[in-house]
Write an enzyme that holds these catalytic residues in place. Structure first.
Site, mmCIF file in Angstrom:
data_model
loop_
_atom_site.group_PDB
_atom_site.id
_atom_site.type_symbol
_atom_site.label_atom_id
_atom_site.label_comp_id
_atom_site.label_asym_id
_atom_site.label_seq_id
_atom_site.Cartn_x
_atom_site.Cartn_y
_atom_site.Cartn_z
ATOM 1 N N CYS A 72 0.839 -1.192 0.000
ATOM 2 C CA CYS A 72 0.000 0.000 0.000
ATOM 3 C C CYS A 72 0.875 1.243 0.000
ATOM 4 O O CYS A 72 1.712 1.415 0.878
ATOM 5 C CB CYS A 72 -0.889 0.003 1.233
ATOM 6 N N CYS A 78 -1.223 6.265 6.775
ATOM 7 C CA CYS A 78 -2.446 5.698 7.339
ATOM 8 C C CYS A 78 -2.160 5.069 8.693
ATOM 9 O O CYS A 78 -1.133 4.426 8.895
ATOM 10 C CB CYS A 78 -2.966 4.646 6.363
ATOM 11 N N CYS A 81 -2.077 0.348 9.329
ATOM 12 C CA CYS A 81 -0.961 -0.601 9.360
ATOM 13 C C CYS A 81 0.255 0.051 10.001
ATOM 14 O O CYS A 81 0.521 1.221 9.768
ATOM 15 C CB CYS A 81 -0.557 -1.007 7.946
ATOM 16 N N CYS A 160 -8.317 -0.308 0.604
ATOM 17 C CA CYS A 160 -7.335 -0.806 1.574
ATOM 18 C C CYS A 160 -6.958 -2.243 1.217
ATOM 19 O O CYS A 160 -7.828 -3.072 0.963
ATOM 20 C CB CYS A 160 -7.961 -0.752 2.963
ATOM 21 N N GLN A 283 -15.342 -11.559 14.853
ATOM 22 C CA GLN A 283 -13.902 -11.492 14.570
ATOM 23 C C GLN A 283 -13.670 -11.000 13.138
ATOM 24 O O GLN A 283 -14.385 -11.433 12.228
ATOM 25 C CB GLN A 283 -13.266 -12.871 14.740
ATOM 26 N N TYR A 312 -17.905 -12.811 27.822
ATOM 27 C CA TYR A 312 -17.654 -11.884 26.707
ATOM 28 C C TYR A 312 -17.903 -12.644 25.406
ATOM 29 O O TYR A 312 -17.040 -12.711 24.532
ATOM 30 C CB TYR A 312 -16.226 -11.336 26.734
ATOM 31 N N GLU A 333 -22.828 -11.743 27.710
ATOM 32 C CA GLU A 333 -22.452 -10.676 26.769
ATOM 33 C C GLU A 333 -23.248 -9.415 27.100
ATOM 34 O O GLU A 333 -24.427 -9.489 27.452
ATOM 35 C CB GLU A 333 -22.738 -11.158 25.338
ATOM 36 N N ASP A 382 -12.996 -14.003 26.694
ATOM 37 C CA ASP A 382 -12.491 -13.340 25.484
ATOM 38 C C ASP A 382 -12.840 -11.857 25.576
ATOM 39 O O ASP A 382 -13.677 -11.364 24.826
ATOM 40 C CB ASP A 382 -13.141 -13.992 24.250
ATOM 41 N N CYS A 409 -6.932 -10.072 22.902
ATOM 42 C CA CYS A 409 -6.403 -9.301 21.774
ATOM 43 C C CYS A 409 -5.423 -8.245 22.270
ATOM 44 O O CYS A 409 -5.029 -7.367 21.520
ATOM 45 C CB CYS A 409 -7.541 -8.655 20.981
HETATM 46 N N1 SAH Z 1 -16.002 -14.243 21.954
HETATM 47 C C1 SAH Z 1 -16.596 -13.430 20.941
HETATM 48 C C2 SAH Z 1 -16.535 -11.924 21.232
HETATM 49 C C3 SAH Z 1 -15.241 -11.355 21.696
HETATM 50 S S1 SAH Z 1 -15.103 -9.598 21.662
HETATM 51 C C4 SAH Z 1 -16.010 -13.735 19.594
HETATM 52 O O1 SAH Z 1 -14.976 -14.382 19.481
HETATM 53 O O2 SAH Z 1 -16.599 -13.348 18.588
HETATM 54 C C5 SAH Z 1 -15.493 -9.095 23.250
HETATM 55 C C6 SAH Z 1 -16.968 -9.037 23.523
HETATM 56 O O3 SAH Z 1 -17.125 -8.617 24.881
HETATM 57 C C7 SAH Z 1 -17.756 -8.038 22.703
HETATM 58 O O4 SAH Z 1 -18.861 -8.692 22.136
HETATM 59 C C8 SAH Z 1 -18.234 -6.973 23.724
HETATM 60 O O5 SAH Z 1 -19.507 -6.450 23.427
HETATM 61 C C9 SAH Z 1 -18.267 -7.787 24.988
HETATM 62 N N2 SAH Z 1 -18.112 -7.067 26.248
HETATM 63 C C10 SAH Z 1 -17.403 -5.944 26.496
HETATM 64 N N3 SAH Z 1 -17.420 -5.661 27.814
HETATM 65 C C11 SAH Z 1 -18.143 -6.643 28.414
HETATM 66 C C12 SAH Z 1 -18.488 -6.911 29.781
HETATM 67 N N4 SAH Z 1 -18.092 -6.109 30.762
HETATM 68 N N5 SAH Z 1 -19.238 -7.997 30.042
HETATM 69 C C13 SAH Z 1 -19.639 -8.833 29.031
HETATM 70 N N6 SAH Z 1 -19.333 -8.623 27.734
HETATM 71 C C14 SAH Z 1 -18.595 -7.548 27.426
#
Ligand code: SAH
Length: 461
Positions: A72, A78, A81, A160, A283, A312, A333, A382, A409
């Site tokens: 790019c 930008c 990246c 992109c 994701q 999460y 969630e 997560d 992440c």
């Molecule tokens: N495991 C899923 C999402 C991961 S991303 C996957 O792999 O697709 C993290 C997620 O946590 C998001 O959906 C976000 O909305 C949620 N989140 C953020 N803060 C939170 C909290 N305090 N309690 C529960 N979920 C939460």
């Protein structure tokens, strides 16, 4: 000690956590954006502090042996990246070292069991989602693209190299429509103007496309006509508006208004089909996600009798993967639309042993533990970048699951949380980074922890 505007010749030695080059000159540390370890370069000091400063890469005198030609032309401007000029093999090595460094220095693990990063076969065009801001350039023309690093000025770019090829056609349709109808774009300074962002998502397995226009209002002039044009793009399935009338840099508001087609798209990961709404997290790299979830599933070590909590859980992606091998999975969630998607995803896939709760993990889990005495054999978390709340970690420790699978992440907050979990009775068994974000400094990691009661007993044999 250097002064602003000094030009110095330095050898870049390391790469920092955000992909920046780091050089040392007479005991002074210089952070050089776009500098790669091994580069000998002329650097102009743009900010000088007592012991460290920031420099701009002016001229490369001897390039690093790992320098490659970036795809790019805008990669330096930008903010998307950070390390496109680094060979992909070295990107993976850098990410492995970054995870190891965080676990050592923040987590206090002297020799963390970090495996080599699972890389991508093709580290370009891998993103299924992008959010394009709209604004005006210095000549007053409407542009869209990406924010320049650390600012909100837009680097105009409709194509992109990390994104789906359809983005270009879609953005050009929108730009032409704005021009033709004299529709305004949002100005962050004044809070005026209509179109803020376009969210584009593509189901890589289904080919379905979604466009969600984030507007500072509740309608869009000529929305039907624009939808006609967008539906001419093969795969277009959903055109919606998202209402965001707040003067904030949070991209999306909470309300979705349908314009044409469905208000969601479908996609699949492994054997599971997913429904994805504009506000739900999904994701961004579906090919690597399958590898990530498979690793999480392997680490969960399920035999079919386990109760699993997936905190999460988003739209239930990991939960439904786990439900295939567990007795029961509970997901938690906070985003209501995502919980709705999770429930319909369970139904859609004929999965009856997954249940979803709406709320914050740090509130739902303690409450359920205290009131209902819930238990777990395995807990999967997560969380977003900021990691887990301590109330959540403390309840996990009280629940004493045999295994905890931590998907992260952000390896810095991961290391911080692992330190707490390991001080509370868990052992760090394995760390598997997965590259979900090629050309950027980001890295995803899956970690397996086991409870000491389990590892002591296995150590006897
Ligand atoms: N495991 C899923 C999402 C991961 S991303 C996957 O792999 O697709 C993290 C997620 O946590 C998001 O959906 C976000 O909305 C949620 N989140 C953020 N803060 C939170 C909290 N305090 N309690 C529960 N979920 C939460």
């Amino acid at each position: 000690m250097f002064q602003k505007n000094d030009v110095v010749t330095v050898r870049i030695e390391h790469m920092g956590n955000n992909g920046e080059g780091i050089a040392r000159a007479d005991g002074y540390t210089l952070f050089v954006k776009d500098g790669l370890p091994g580069d000998l370069a002329e650097v102009k000091i743009v900010k000088a502090k007592k012991q460290y400063g920031y420099g701009r890469l002016m001229r490369i005198l001897e390039p690093s042996e790992n320098r490659v030609e970036p795809r790019c032309p805008l990669h330096q401007k930008c903010g998307g990246c950070q390390i496109q000029a680094l060979s992909y093999k070295e990107q993976l090595r850098y990410k492995e070292e970054k995870v190891r460094g965080h676990l050592k220095h923040i987590g206090g693990f002297p020799e963390p069991p970090v495996l080599p990063v699972i890389g991508m076969e093709e580290p370009f065009r891998y993103r299924n989602k992008a959010q394009f801001p709209f604004g005006t350039d210095k000549d007053g023309r409407i542009v869209t693209g990406f924010y320049a690093g650390r600012t909100h000025s837009i680097v105009a770019n409709t194509d992109c190299v990390l994104g789906a090829p359809e983005n270009k056609e879609i953005l050009e349709i929108i730009l032409a429509f704005l021009e033709e109808r004299k529709i305004s774009v949002y100005d962050e300074k004044t809070g005026k103007g209509l179109l803020r962002h376009a969210l584009i998502r593509k189901g890589f397995r289904t080919g379905e496309l979604m466009v969600c226009l984030v507007v500072n209002g509740r309608s869009f002039p000529g929305a039907d006509e624009l939808a006609d044009r967008l539906f001419a793009v093969p795969g277009m399935t959903s055109v919606t508006l998202n209402v965001n009338e707040k003067n904030t840099n949070v991209i999306m508001g909470t309300e979705i208004l349908p314009v044409r087609g469905r208000t969601h798209i479908m996609d699949a990961i492994g054997p599971i089909r997913y429904r994805i709404s504009p506000l739900s997290f999904y994701q961004v790299n579906p090919v690597q996600t399958e590898k990530l979830y498979q690793t999480a599933l392997d680490y969960a070590g399920l035999t079919g009798t386990e109760t699993v909590w997936d905190l999460y859980c988003g739209i239930g992606t990991i939960s439904l993967f786990l439900a295939q091998k567990a007795e029961k999975v509970y997901g938690v969630e906070v985003i209501p639309d995502a919980v709705r998607d999770a429930r319909s995803n369970a139904e859609l896939n004929g999965i009856a042993n997954a249940e979803f709760y709406e709320g914050r993990a740090e509130e739902v889990l303690p409450e359920m533990y205290e009131k209902k005495g819930i238990r777990a054999d395995v807990i999967v978390v997560d969380p977003p970048r900021k990691g887990c709340d301590t109330a959540c970690l403390e309840t996990m420790l009280l629940m004493k699951p045999e295994r905890i699978v931590y998907v992260s992440c952000d390896s810095a907050t991961l290391a911080r949380d692992l330190k707490i979990l390991c001080a509370g009775g868990y052992k760090l068994e394995q760390v598997q980074p997965v590259d979900m974000f090629g050309q950027t400094s980001g890295v995803e990691t899956v970690v397996l922890l086991s409870h000491k009661s389990t590892w002591k007993s296995t150590m006897l044999f």
